[in-house]
Motif scaffolding. Structure first.
Motif, PDB file in Angstrom:
ATOM      1  N   ILE A 176       0.702  -1.354  -0.174  1.00 56.61           N
ATOM      2  CA  ILE A 176       0.062  -0.100   0.035  1.00 56.61           C
ATOM      3  C   ILE A 176       0.917   1.239  -0.172  1.00 56.61           C
ATOM      4  O   ILE A 176       1.899   1.202   0.684  1.00 56.61           O
ATOM      5  CB  ILE A 176      -0.957  -0.038   1.122  1.00 56.61           C
ATOM      6  CG1 ILE A 176      -1.966   1.141   1.163  1.00 56.61           C
ATOM      7  CG2 ILE A 176      -0.188   0.018   2.572  1.00 56.61           C
ATOM      8  CD1 ILE A 176      -2.858   1.140   2.174  1.00 56.61           C
ATOM      9  N   GLY A 177       0.668   2.287  -0.899  1.00 56.17           N
ATOM     10  CA  GLY A 177       1.245   3.505  -0.839  1.00 56.17           C
ATOM     11  C   GLY A 177       2.686   3.261  -1.677  1.00 56.17           C
ATOM     12  O   GLY A 177       3.374   4.217  -1.361  1.00 56.17           O
TER      13      GLY A 177
ATOM     14  N   ARG B  97      -2.039  10.609   1.722  1.00 55.74           N
ATOM     15  CA  ARG B  97      -2.865  10.040   0.736  1.00 55.74           C
ATOM     16  C   ARG B  97      -4.121   9.642   1.215  1.00 55.74           C
ATOM     17  O   ARG B  97      -5.272  10.340   0.750  1.00 55.74           O
ATOM     18  CB  ARG B  97      -2.483   9.369  -0.163  1.00 55.74           C
ATOM     19  CG  ARG B  97      -3.331   9.051  -1.310  1.00 55.74           C
ATOM     20  CD  ARG B  97      -3.154   7.495  -2.137  1.00 55.74           C
ATOM     21  NE  ARG B  97      -3.310   6.505  -1.161  1.00 55.74           N
ATOM     22  CZ  ARG B  97      -2.993   5.294  -1.435  1.00 55.74           C
ATOM     23  NH1 ARG B  97      -2.650   5.138  -2.576  1.00 55.74           N
ATOM     24  NH2 ARG B  97      -3.188   4.507  -0.289  1.00 55.74           N
TER      25      ARG B  97
ATOM     26  N   ASN C  94      11.056   3.032  -5.672  1.00 61.01           N
ATOM     27  CA  ASN C  94      10.332   4.436  -5.468  1.00 61.01           C
ATOM     28  C   ASN C  94      10.677   5.029  -4.218  1.00 61.01           C
ATOM     29  O   ASN C  94       9.872   5.519  -3.501  1.00 61.01           O
ATOM     30  CB  ASN C  94       8.855   4.298  -5.721  1.00 61.01           C
ATOM     31  CG  ASN C  94       8.019   5.604  -6.071  1.00 61.01           C
ATOM     32  OD1 ASN C  94       8.684   6.579  -6.324  1.00 61.01           O
ATOM     33  ND2 ASN C  94       6.779   5.563  -5.444  1.00 61.01           N
TER      34      ASN C  94
ATOM     35  N   LEU D 253      11.108   8.274 -10.790  1.00 64.16           N
ATOM     36  CA  LEU D 253      10.279   7.108 -11.041  1.00 64.16           C
ATOM     37  C   LEU D 253       9.755   7.020 -12.524  1.00 64.16           C
ATOM     38  O   LEU D 253       9.806   5.902 -12.798  1.00 64.16           O
ATOM     39  CB  LEU D 253       8.891   7.440 -10.305  1.00 64.16           C
ATOM     40  CG  LEU D 253       7.788   6.573 -10.076  1.00 64.16           C
ATOM     41  CD1 LEU D 253       8.198   5.271  -9.413  1.00 64.16           C
ATOM     42  CD2 LEU D 253       6.703   7.097  -9.351  1.00 64.16           C
TER      43      LEU D 253
ATOM     44  N   ARG E  97       3.581   8.344   2.935  1.00 62.01           N
ATOM     45  CA  ARG E  97       2.893   8.689   1.547  1.00 62.01           C
ATOM     46  C   ARG E  97       1.252   8.071   1.874  1.00 62.01           C
ATOM     47  O   ARG E  97       0.447   8.935   1.479  1.00 62.01           O
ATOM     48  CB  ARG E  97       3.387   8.107   0.396  1.00 62.01           C
ATOM     49  CG  ARG E  97       4.680   8.967   0.058  1.00 62.01           C
ATOM     50  CD  ARG E  97       5.390   8.020  -1.135  1.00 62.01           C
ATOM     51  NE  ARG E  97       6.499   8.547  -1.324  1.00 62.01           N
ATOM     52  CZ  ARG E  97       7.616   7.981  -2.151  1.00 62.01           C
ATOM     53  NH1 ARG E  97       7.285   6.718  -2.581  1.00 62.01           N
ATOM     54  NH2 ARG E  97       8.478   8.564  -2.650  1.00 62.01           N
TER      55      ARG E  97
HETATM   56  P1  ADP Z   1      -0.399   2.935  -4.316  1.00 59.48           P
HETATM   57  O1  ADP Z   1      -1.218   2.997  -5.583  1.00 59.48           O
HETATM   58  O2  ADP Z   1       0.675   1.789  -4.463  1.00 59.48           O
HETATM   59  O3  ADP Z   1      -1.085   2.776  -2.928  1.00 59.48           O
HETATM   60  P2  ADP Z   1       0.072   5.621  -5.059  1.00 59.48           P
HETATM   61  O4  ADP Z   1       0.719   5.480  -6.260  1.00 59.48           O
HETATM   62  O5  ADP Z   1      -1.169   5.989  -4.553  1.00 59.48           O
HETATM   63  O6  ADP Z   1       0.227   4.254  -4.295  1.00 59.48           O
HETATM   64  O7  ADP Z   1       0.961   6.573  -4.159  1.00 59.48           O
HETATM   65  C1  ADP Z   1       0.746   6.808  -2.853  1.00 59.48           C
HETATM   66  C2  ADP Z   1       1.099   8.342  -2.593  1.00 59.48           C
HETATM   67  O8  ADP Z   1       2.283   8.696  -2.586  1.00 59.48           O
HETATM   68  C3  ADP Z   1       0.246   9.311  -3.552  1.00 59.48           C
HETATM   69  O9  ADP Z   1      -0.200  10.184  -2.937  1.00 59.48           O
HETATM   70  C4  ADP Z   1       1.204   9.506  -4.666  1.00 59.48           C
HETATM   71  O10 ADP Z   1       0.954  10.768  -5.452  1.00 59.48           O
HETATM   72  C5  ADP Z   1       2.653   9.645  -3.798  1.00 59.48           C
HETATM   73  N1  ADP Z   1       3.718   9.284  -4.348  1.00 59.48           N
HETATM   74  C6  ADP Z   1       4.205   8.198  -5.075  1.00 59.48           C
HETATM   75  N2  ADP Z   1       5.250   8.187  -5.518  1.00 59.48           N
HETATM   76  C7  ADP Z   1       6.113   9.357  -5.116  1.00 59.48           C
HETATM   77  C8  ADP Z   1       7.404   9.961  -5.429  1.00 59.48           C
HETATM   78  N3  ADP Z   1       8.078   9.358  -5.944  1.00 59.48           N
HETATM   79  N4  ADP Z   1       7.417  11.054  -4.452  1.00 59.48           N
HETATM   80  C9  ADP Z   1       6.366  11.649  -4.020  1.00 59.48           C
HETATM   81  N5  ADP Z   1       5.037  11.280  -3.755  1.00 59.48           N
HETATM   82  C10 ADP Z   1       4.830  10.210  -4.484  1.00 59.48           C
END
Ligand code: ADP
Length: 198
Positions: free
Chosen positions: A11-12, A145, A176, A183, A141
């Motif tokens: 997650i995240g 979120r 990441n 990324l 993160r």
């Molecule tokens: P998942 O789908 O795996 O749960 P997300 O793609 O929604 O994760 O990412 C989680 C949060 O972290 C989101 O708010 C996203 O915008 C942020 N995020 C992801 N990668 C980065 C990064 N490299 N730097 C800053 N924020 C990031």
């Protein structure tokens, strides 16, 4: 046969973000989380079965799944979690297969948060792509979120496969821990690799 890549990560970790970059590159990305939400919206294919198994109390006034109530219930007892999965997983799989049939891009990405916790996709995907992230970052993160507390995020992480095991099962890994530019560069590199494999 079209190359199908299973995209996963805790997650995240950045699955949705990475999925969007593949979409920007013209790739069909099937998101099983999006499908699960669609199935549990008002009139969704899973609503009647959920009502029959869990009672009307789990359905919100607008006819959608009452997510918060269900989240509390399934965290209280794993049998409820399994019962919900028994309803949702076959429906998600059917919809995923339909979307695969409609896909037109040179390869396909399927985002599956719990890819390694199930074997539903073993016969469908040819490669796995893991998004890896330091747990500290992952927690921060996700808290930001999803407006969850640190303990809530840790409780969810505890239900998922460990980071070590996930990495062991990966064919490809995106790290990441750094900024978005880093990324995106990794996604672009993998895109070239998948095009050449497809
Ligand atoms: P998942 O789908 O795996 O749960 P997300 O793609 O929604 O994760 O990412 C989680 C949060 O972290 C989101 O708010 C996203 O915008 C942020 N995020 C992801 N990668 C980065 C990064 N490299 N730097 C800053 N924020 C990031």
């Amino acid at each position: 046969m079209t190359l199908i890549v299973g995209l996963t990560g805790g997650i995240g970790s950045g699955k949705s973000t990475v999925g969007q970059y593949f979409v920007d590159l013209g790739i069909d990305v099937i998101d099983t989380d999006v499908i699960a939400r669609m199935l549990t919206e008002p009139g969704g294919l899973a609503i009647n079965s959920i009502k029959n198994s869990f009672g009307q109390a789990m359905i919100a006034a607008d006819g959608s799944l009452n997510r918060e109530k269900m989240r509390n219930l399934i965290f209280s007892d794993n049998n409820y979690k399994l019962a919900l999965e028994n309803i949702l997983h076959p429906l998600i799989l059917t919809e995923t297969l339909q979307q695969i049939r409609k896909a037109l891009s040179p390869y396909i990405i399927i985002a599956i948060p719990l890819l390694f916790e199930t074997n539903d996709y073993d016969k469908i995907i040819q490669r796995t792509l893991v998004i890896d992230c330091e747990e500290k970052q992952q927690i921060l993160r996700t808290m930001e979120r999803s407006k969850l507390s640190e303990d809530q995020v840790k409780a969810i992480i505890a239900t998922q496969i460990s980071r070590t095991h996930r990495l062991q099962k990966a064919d490809d890994i995106i790290v990441n821990n750094l900024d978005i530019a880093y990324l995106k560069a990794q996604v672009a590199q993998l895109h070239r690799k998948y095009i050449s494999l497809s």
